[in-house]
Design a protein around this motif. Sequence first.
Motif, mmCIF file in Angstrom:
data_model
loop_
_atom_site.group_PDB
_atom_site.id
_atom_site.type_symbol
_atom_site.label_atom_id
_atom_site.label_comp_id
_atom_site.label_asym_id
_atom_site.label_seq_id
_atom_site.Cartn_x
_atom_site.Cartn_y
_atom_site.Cartn_z
ATOM 1 N N ARG A 50 0.833 -1.223 -0.006
ATOM 2 C CA ARG A 50 -0.196 0.082 0.014
ATOM 3 C C ARG A 50 0.767 1.116 0.091
ATOM 4 N NH1 ARG A 50 -1.743 3.030 3.960
ATOM 5 N NH2 ARG A 50 -1.099 1.792 5.728
ATOM 6 N N GLY A 54 1.215 4.677 -2.495
ATOM 7 C CA GLY A 54 0.794 6.038 -2.039
ATOM 8 C C GLY A 54 1.923 7.063 -1.991
ATOM 9 N N ASN A 62 -0.510 10.211 -6.824
ATOM 10 C CA ASN A 62 0.318 9.193 -6.272
ATOM 11 C C ASN A 62 0.555 8.174 -7.289
ATOM 12 O OD1 ASN A 62 -1.937 7.638 -6.182
ATOM 13 N ND2 ASN A 62 -2.166 7.624 -4.150
ATOM 14 N N ARG B 296 -4.799 11.298 2.074
ATOM 15 C CA ARG B 296 -3.962 10.439 1.392
ATOM 16 C C ARG B 296 -4.355 9.102 1.309
ATOM 17 N NH1 ARG B 296 -0.238 13.871 -0.542
ATOM 18 N NH2 ARG B 296 0.551 15.528 0.831
ATOM 19 N N ARG B 297 -4.680 8.704 2.450
ATOM 20 C CA ARG B 297 -5.206 7.294 2.519
ATOM 21 C C ARG B 297 -6.153 6.930 1.556
ATOM 22 N NH1 ARG B 297 -5.664 3.036 2.320
ATOM 23 N NH2 ARG B 297 -5.615 1.202 3.701
ATOM 24 N N LEU B 299 -6.591 7.559 -1.327
ATOM 25 C CA LEU B 299 -6.126 7.441 -2.537
ATOM 26 C C LEU B 299 -5.088 6.212 -2.724
ATOM 27 C CD1 LEU B 299 -5.105 11.093 -4.121
ATOM 28 C CD2 LEU B 299 -6.956 9.648 -4.729
ATOM 29 N N GLU B 300 -4.942 5.616 -1.670
ATOM 30 C CA GLU B 300 -4.345 4.371 -1.319
ATOM 31 C C GLU B 300 -5.328 3.368 -1.353
ATOM 32 O OE1 GLU B 300 -1.750 4.893 1.926
ATOM 33 O OE2 GLU B 300 -0.871 6.774 1.241
#
Lengths: 108, 644
Positions: A50, A54, A62, B296-297, B299-300
Amino acid sequence: MEQNSTDWSKIARNPKFKELRRRKEKFLFGWWIISAVIFVIFLVVANLGRKVYGWCVIGDINLGYLLVLALFVYCWFIAGYYASWANRFSDKMTADLVEDLKEGGINK
Amino acid sequence: MKGRFVILAVILALLAPSIALLPAQALAAGSDSYIAQAVVAQTAKSAAPAVPAKIAADKRITITMFCIFIAITLGIVYWASKRTTSTGAFYAASSSITGVQNGWAMAGDFMSAASFLGVSGLISLFGWDGMMYCIGTSFAYVTLLLIMAEPCRNVGKYTVGDILSFRAKPAPVRATMALAAVLLSIMYLIVQMVGGGKLIELLLGVPYTWSVILVGVLMLIYAVAGGMLATTWVQIIKAGLLMGGGFLLFILMAAHFGFNPLRFFSEVVSSPKIQSWVQIALLKQPVAQPGFEYGRRFLEPGLLQTNVWDQVSLGIGSFLLGVAGMPHILMRFFTVPDAKAARKSIVVAMILIGLFFVMVTLFGLGAAVIVSPQAIVAVDKGGNMANLLMAELLGANVSPLFGDIFFAFLCSVAFATILAVVAGLVLAAAGAIGHDIWISIIRKGKATQREQVMAARIAALIVGVVAILISLMSQNINVAHLATLAFAIAASGVVPAVVFSLFWRKMTTAGICATLLVGTVVSLVLVLVSPNMTYPKIVAQGAQTQITSLEKKQAAGQTLTEKETGDLAKAKQVYEANKDGKSIMGLDRPWFPLRNPGIVSAPIGWLVAIIFSLLFPNKREEEKFDEMYVRQTTGMGIDELIKT
């Protein structure tokens, strides 16, 4: 063309046919396996790495999103590449073979 | 003839608005739309200034657009029905569709309500993980392009059964394949119809029962009267409308972010609503971790799919192999005249699908920023309204009337999409019953054109009616796992049967029948004992946890809020109802850990095909391989396939 009288085994043994088959199989199955491997690696890394996806490459965009775009581009590439390969090689070889068979009589 | 069709279409289009006014007035009495109410309620609660208070869509506009679309498509059906006099016309549009046209139709099969609304909804709620569905669809077309398209066109006539029975014993092979095709198509049909029924219920405020009947009746008219020709054209028109509507939405959205991709992503990351959504709803952290970037998480990966095996299983089972075995997709190859056109249609479809799904990934993220995940789930738990809500907001910023019209337009396109996909599914199942079972097995291929077309139409009618009835009964059942099951069966039964028949000399009748049966049964059993089913004891456990925590709070002397008291009573009710229950298979907890069975069922299906073919070899079938091999490669003899 009478279907029943056609000697299909003879055509299947024709060197031109064999060559066409060999090249087609190499191209088609080869690229399919490459695509499948890319897709599966993409999924596995998404799940286990992950943090890698990221990583912000440009601003807040990203790696994960860029890879998504890259895979779309890859699929377009495959579509375009196969279409041009088939137009240049396999269609011509097929037409050539069928012409040969007609000229020589299909059972020759 | 052409003149009559144009006049008919014009008359219907002109009548549409006046017809539309009747139900609209009745509906208008119930004040504004459900969507608007829910959004207003949500904004009132959270007092967010981002979402304007009034975004009520004018239902009259929506209904008018629906009617115009229905009128145009009925015109097409009328035109197509005049041309549908032979079997080839009914099942394969007389192989008269061009590569580019078929490309749009094939793209249309996957530019569905499920992808336009469902997948963007998933992305708006779960971020990156939803995009997996977009990529997966693109890769599904890689399999279709490289393995299936040209050989299937070269040896198939109307159905997958034609390909399999080319050198195997026709009766058993056609019968098992027809069984699998009907099962697959009906399962997928139910998913689409139940989803479509609920969508129309939400969009128009029509009760679920009437929504399903509306979809079902139109589907039957398209499929039974218009056959493949009408279904293909409805699909093409819809794909064009969806592409156009999607592009307009894309431009509006891009303008909202100043046409700047960097700004777009930085707004996703910095949206406070997305941050709190990720923290509280997805990661279930009541207290924010200091320094953790929840934006940001989003988009992960990993907010929706947490099990790597499930992820890979979904990728291989559903996308890489599953789509390539769906009869309604394979059937599209028979509508074009030759292998070159079949190839061209996939290439065109891949370009369109890619463009469309790149937009969908951005729609999902955009809706999360512009509408917010909280407001999206308030309207629909599955997130299906994300795109439409965003469209209405963005449109309303241009002008309120434009917002209403744009919203109505996208709603009608979503409606069109459901109709086009279900009609294709009905045809696939009708081909299996009418062509494989009735004409080929029972009548041994000795039937007049009239009888064949009649058989096809009756089969379509039966399949459609059965699907409507099951869908009406399934309103409160979660049918989403039926799609998973359908793709698993396709990947573990249909695809190995077709691929080995086309490419492996030693494949025999026994192998084909065994892989179809075993693939179907294994997939079915694995899904029945998977986490897709409801396990009452696990539900009870969840309720128990909630009860304990609330009672502890009570015991500590704190007074519960009104909502918490309600939650407690509800949890107790849920606990009582579920504590002694068992799943549909009598299990306490799932026996198979994955939601997607493909990673297990596909290898079993493929192995069974090999083992049974080797155990029961057949010399005649092996000898006939040469003919099939030459034909699937060169397309020789295709004229006879198309003409009759």
